[in-house]
Design a protein around this motif. Structure first.
Motif, PDB file in Angstrom:
ATOM      1  N   SER A  49      31.640  41.887  -7.623  1.00  0.00           N
ATOM      2  CA  SER A  49      30.535  40.586  -7.574  1.00  0.00           C
ATOM      3  C   SER A  49      30.595  40.078  -6.119  1.00  0.00           C
ATOM      4  N   ILE A  50      29.525  39.778  -5.242  1.00  0.00           N
ATOM      5  CA  ILE A  50      29.729  38.965  -4.321  1.00  0.00           C
ATOM      6  C   ILE A  50      28.117  38.457  -3.970  1.00  0.00           C
ATOM      7  N   SER A  51      28.724  36.905  -3.886  1.00  0.00           N
ATOM      8  CA  SER A  51      27.022  36.040  -3.570  1.00  0.00           C
ATOM      9  C   SER A  51      26.308  36.337  -2.316  1.00  0.00           C
ATOM     10  N   LEU A  52      25.025  36.168  -2.665  1.00  0.00           N
ATOM     11  CA  LEU A  52      23.898  36.926  -0.805  1.00  0.00           C
ATOM     12  C   LEU A  52      24.325  36.030   0.013  1.00  0.00           C
ATOM     13  N   ASP A  53      24.940  35.091  -0.173  1.00  0.00           N
ATOM     14  CA  ASP A  53      25.097  34.103   1.072  1.00  0.00           C
ATOM     15  C   ASP A  53      26.402  34.632   1.846  1.00  0.00           C
ATOM     16  N   LYS A  54      27.640  35.504   0.656  1.00  0.00           N
ATOM     17  CA  LYS A  54      28.716  35.885   1.408  1.00  0.00           C
ATOM     18  C   LYS A  54      28.663  37.905   1.948  1.00  0.00           C
ATOM     19  N   PHE A  55      27.373  38.050   1.308  1.00  0.00           N
ATOM     20  CA  PHE A  55      26.673  39.213   1.508  1.00  0.00           C
ATOM     21  C   PHE A  55      26.411  39.417   3.216  1.00  0.00           C
ATOM     22  N   SER A  56      25.259  38.523   3.209  1.00  0.00           N
ATOM     23  CA  SER A  56      24.862  38.426   3.716  1.00  0.00           C
ATOM     24  C   SER A  56      25.239  38.228   5.460  1.00  0.00           C
ATOM     25  N   GLU A  57      25.973  37.184   5.492  1.00  0.00           N
ATOM     26  CA  GLU A  57      27.405  37.162   6.427  1.00  0.00           C
ATOM     27  C   GLU A  57      28.486  38.437   6.747  1.00  0.00           C
ATOM     28  N   TRP A  58      28.654  38.903   5.655  1.00  0.00           N
ATOM     29  CA  TRP A  58      29.125  40.588   5.467  1.00  0.00           C
ATOM     30  C   TRP A  58      28.551  41.698   6.394  1.00  0.00           C
ATOM     31  N   ILE A  59      26.720  41.496   6.041  1.00  0.00           N
ATOM     32  CA  ILE A  59      26.596  42.483   6.266  1.00  0.00           C
ATOM     33  C   ILE A  59      25.902  42.227   7.567  1.00  0.00           C
ATOM     34  N   LYS A  60      25.480  41.218   8.587  1.00  0.00           N
ATOM     35  CA  LYS A  60      24.922  41.181   9.865  1.00  0.00           C
ATOM     36  C   LYS A  60      26.793  40.731  10.873  1.00  0.00           C
ATOM     37  N   VAL A  61      27.728  41.457  10.269  1.00  0.00           N
ATOM     38  CA  VAL A  61      29.241  41.424  11.140  1.00  0.00           C
ATOM     39  C   VAL A  61      29.502  43.061  10.867  1.00  0.00           C
ATOM     40  N   ASN A  62      29.327  43.741   9.826  1.00  0.00           N
ATOM     41  CA  ASN A  62      29.635  45.176   9.075  1.00  0.00           C
ATOM     42  C   ASN A  62      28.285  46.193   9.405  1.00  0.00           C
ATOM     43  N   GLY A  63      27.527  45.593   9.090  1.00  0.00           N
ATOM     44  CA  GLY A  63      26.538  46.613   9.200  1.00  0.00           C
ATOM     45  C   GLY A  63      25.753  46.541  10.677  1.00  0.00           C
ATOM     46  N   LYS A  64      24.384  47.888  10.595  1.00  0.00           N
ATOM     47  CA  LYS A  64      24.112  48.234  11.281  1.00  0.00           C
ATOM     48  C   LYS A  64      22.512  48.143  11.504  1.00  0.00           C
TER      49      LYS A  64
END
Length: 68
Positions: A49-64
Motif C-alpha cells: 500500500s501507498i498513500s495517494l500523497d506519497k504516490f503523487s510525489e513518487w510518480i512526479k519524480v519517477n514517472g514520465k
C-alpha cells in the motif's frame, strides 16, 4: 418529482486485474481507493500500500509526462 425507490451505490474502491498481453497470465491486482493505492503481485496473499500523497510525489519524480 417523486423520490425513486432505487439509487446508485458508490464504489469504495476500484479493482483492476493486470494480465500479460503476451501469454495472458496474471501479473497482479491493483486497488485504487480514495486514500491509497494497493498492489498485489500475482501468487502473493498480501497487498502493498501507498498513500495517494506519497504516490503523487513518487510518480512526479519517477514517472514520465505523457499526453493523454
Amino acid at each position: 418529482m417523486p423520490k425513486s425507490k432505487n439509487e446508485f451505490k458508490r464504489q469504495d474502491a476500484v479493482d483492476l486485474d493486470i494480465v500479460s498481453a503476451e501469454n495472458k497470465t496474471a501479473v497482479g491486482s491493483l486497488r485504487i481507493k480514495p486514500s491509497s493505492i494497493l498492489w498485489k503481485p500475482s501468487r502473493e496473499q498480501q497487498y502493498y500500500s501507498i498513500s495517494l500523497d506519497k504516490f503523487s510525489e513518487w510518480i512526479k519524480v519517477n514517472g514520465k509526462k505523457v499526453v493523454k
